[in-house]
Design an enzyme around this catalytic site. Structure first.
Site, PDB file in Angstrom:
ATOM      1  N   THR A  26       0.815  -1.209   0.000  1.00  0.00           N
ATOM      2  CA  THR A  26       0.000   0.000   0.000  1.00  0.00           C
ATOM      3  C   THR A  26       0.853   1.265   0.000  1.00  0.00           C
ATOM      4  OG1 THR A  26      -1.687  -1.162   1.246  1.00  0.00           O
ATOM      5  CG2 THR A  26      -1.758   1.221   1.391  1.00  0.00           C
ATOM      6  N   SER A  71       0.862 -10.160  -0.360  1.00  0.00           N
ATOM      7  CA  SER A  71       0.272 -11.500  -0.331  1.00  0.00           C
ATOM      8  C   SER A  71       0.838 -12.359  -1.454  1.00  0.00           C
ATOM      9  CB  SER A  71      -1.253 -11.426  -0.469  1.00  0.00           C
ATOM     10  OG  SER A  71      -1.757 -10.670   0.598  1.00  0.00           O
ATOM     11  N   THR A 101       2.217  -4.644   4.378  1.00  0.00           N
ATOM     12  CA  THR A 101       2.190  -5.047   5.788  1.00  0.00           C
ATOM     13  C   THR A 101       1.686  -6.481   5.985  1.00  0.00           C
ATOM     14  OG1 THR A 101      -0.009  -4.089   6.023  1.00  0.00           O
ATOM     15  CG2 THR A 101       1.860  -2.710   6.684  1.00  0.00           C
ATOM     16  N   ASP A 102       0.891  -6.984   5.033  1.00  0.00           N
ATOM     17  CA  ASP A 102       0.220  -8.270   5.258  1.00  0.00           C
ATOM     18  C   ASP A 102       1.197  -9.396   5.594  1.00  0.00           C
ATOM     19  OD1 ASP A 102      -2.141  -7.016   4.828  1.00  0.00           O
ATOM     20  OD2 ASP A 102      -2.529  -7.873   2.855  1.00  0.00           O
ATOM     21  N   GLN A 287      -0.968 -20.800  20.197  1.00  0.00           N
ATOM     22  CA  GLN A 287      -1.898 -19.885  19.533  1.00  0.00           C
ATOM     23  C   GLN A 287      -1.974 -18.549  20.274  1.00  0.00           C
ATOM     24  OE1 GLN A 287      -5.678 -21.875  18.801  1.00  0.00           O
ATOM     25  NE2 GLN A 287      -4.623 -23.639  17.953  1.00  0.00           N
TER      26      GLN A 287
HETATM   27  N1  ASP Z   1      -2.317  -5.787   0.942  1.00  0.00           N
HETATM   28  C1  ASP Z   1      -1.235  -4.864   1.229  1.00  0.00           C
HETATM   29  C2  ASP Z   1       0.071  -5.641   1.185  1.00  0.00           C
HETATM   30  O1  ASP Z   1       0.395  -6.302   2.127  1.00  0.00           O
HETATM   31  C3  ASP Z   1      -1.460  -4.196   2.539  1.00  0.00           C
HETATM   32  C4  ASP Z   1      -0.380  -3.226   2.938  1.00  0.00           C
HETATM   33  O2  ASP Z   1       0.523  -2.898   2.224  1.00  0.00           O
HETATM   34  O3  ASP Z   1      -0.468  -2.750   4.064  1.00  0.00           O
HETATM   35  O4  ASP Z   1       0.771  -5.567   0.217  1.00  0.00           O
END
Ligand code: ASP
Length: 350
Positions: A26, A71, A101-102, A287
């Site tokens: 993002t 992802s 971040t993912d 967990q």
């Molecule tokens: N879907 C994005 C990613 O991980 C979310 C982000 O960048 O925060 O690439």
């Protein structure tokens, strides 16, 4: 990969050299003419972030040809990032990796095991809102990450390890987890204190930061014949059996309850035992995001210890998974068990 150089100090001389590796996420999104979010052109960073001039940096920006949503990150990308850092380690003061971040905690944990003996900071950061948005967290995250990547004391890097800067905290990469998808404090590290907090000043927790001992070593062979088995009440034995029977499987990260507890039914334990007898490593992680696995504390973990399940102590799933990926191509038998049970990059409490 595209490469550009930016002297943010121009016409003055830069004071530090930092490499930015831009992978996507993002962070770098901007609206195109049609209003669609597309990766932004990094050569325009000074226009988006004029405050960078105050840092007097010689920046080398390496961008993935196709910036990706994290992802879609693959092992080949981890190998490319690790190789870049390894090749430029001697000439840079530090590195900032811009990453979605993912899966940031997975990539950053992997890098901490692939690059042991780091002498320079490798700071992962990203943003919850694209840099083009008014309230974006991208600007602050990048500026502080660059400051940390360039920070030295007595000529040595203050944070010579792989870490994640987000919100206002610097966390050890292999202790972190993404815990929040809406607010700006996206990451948590329940089992280890922050390496630094950024307020009016950046306050480093020097006692918590790794001291590099050995020479920098790159380990880029990775093994992914691993599964994560998350237990739940009522989990069918057939599901466990199917997972443990995967052809070529080398290891299972088993996410258990509380301090490492699992069902005590003979059928379930027998499936695990057979897998271990076939040479499959089973690592027990909890967990819970805080606390640690203590096999044998309860009756419900005593048998796990007995059949040879290895305790993951207070490691995160992300750390255990990536540690296994790095260790499996190098070790087997008793040696891999020994390596898994001791910290390689500060990922577990001794
Ligand atoms: N879907 C994005 C990613 O991980 C979310 C982000 O960048 O925060 O690439």
């Amino acid at each position: 990969m595209k490469r550009i150089n930016i002297n943010t100090a121009k016409p003055a001389k830069p004071q530090s050299k930092v490499m930015i590796i831009y992978t996507g996420g993002t962070f770098g999104m901007a609206h195109d003419a049609a209003g669609v979010l597309v990766p932004f052109d990094f050569s325009l960073i000074l226009e988006h972030l004029p405050a960078l001039r105050n840092l007097a940096l010689d920046l080398t920006v390496i961008s993935f040809d196709q910036p990706i949503d994290s992802s879609n990150i693959k092992l080949i990308h981890w190998q490319q990032i690790a190789q870049l850092i390894y090749d430029h380690h001697h000439e840079q003061d530090g590195f900032v990796v811009l990453h979605g971040t993912d899966t940031m905690s997975y990539t950053a944990s992997a890098l901490s095991f692939m690059l042991q003996g780091l002498k320079k900071p490798v700071v992962f950061t990203g943003a919850q809102l694209p840099i083009s948005e008014l309230r974006s967290d991208a600007r602050e995250n990048l500026i502080t990450s660059l400051e940390i990547a360039a920070a030295k004391k007595n000529g040595k890097a203050i944070v010579p390890e792989v870490c994640i800067y987000f919100g206002d905290e610097l966390l050890r990469a292999n202790r972190s987890k993404k815990a929040e998808s809406m607010h700006f404090d996206a990451f948590q590290s329940d089992n280890y204190p922050p390496l630094a907090k950024a307020g009016v000043k950046i306050e480093y927790n020097e006692a918590a930061i790794l001291t590099p001992k050995d020479e920098l070593k790159l380990t880029d062979k990775l093994e992914n014949a691993i599964v994560i088995l998350k237990l739940f009440p009522g989990i069918p034995d057939e599901a466990v059996k199917a997972m443990t029977s995967i052809n070529g499987l080398k290891a299972i990260v088993m996410e258990t309850f509380g301090s490492g507890n699992a069902p005590t039914t003979p059928a379930f334990l027998q499936i695990l035992k057979e897998a271990i007898n076939r040479g499959i490593i089973i690592l027990n992680v909890s967990q819970c995001s805080g606390g640690m696995v203590m096999q044998g504390r309860y009756e419900t973990s005593k048998d796990l210890l007995q059949i040879g399940v290895i305790s993951g102590s207070d490691m995160t799933t992300e750390a255990v998974l990536t540690k296994l990926m790095v260790l499996l191509p190098q070790f087997s038998g008793a040696e891999i068990k020994e390596q898994l049970s001791r910290p390689l990059a500060g990922e577990m409490t001794e």
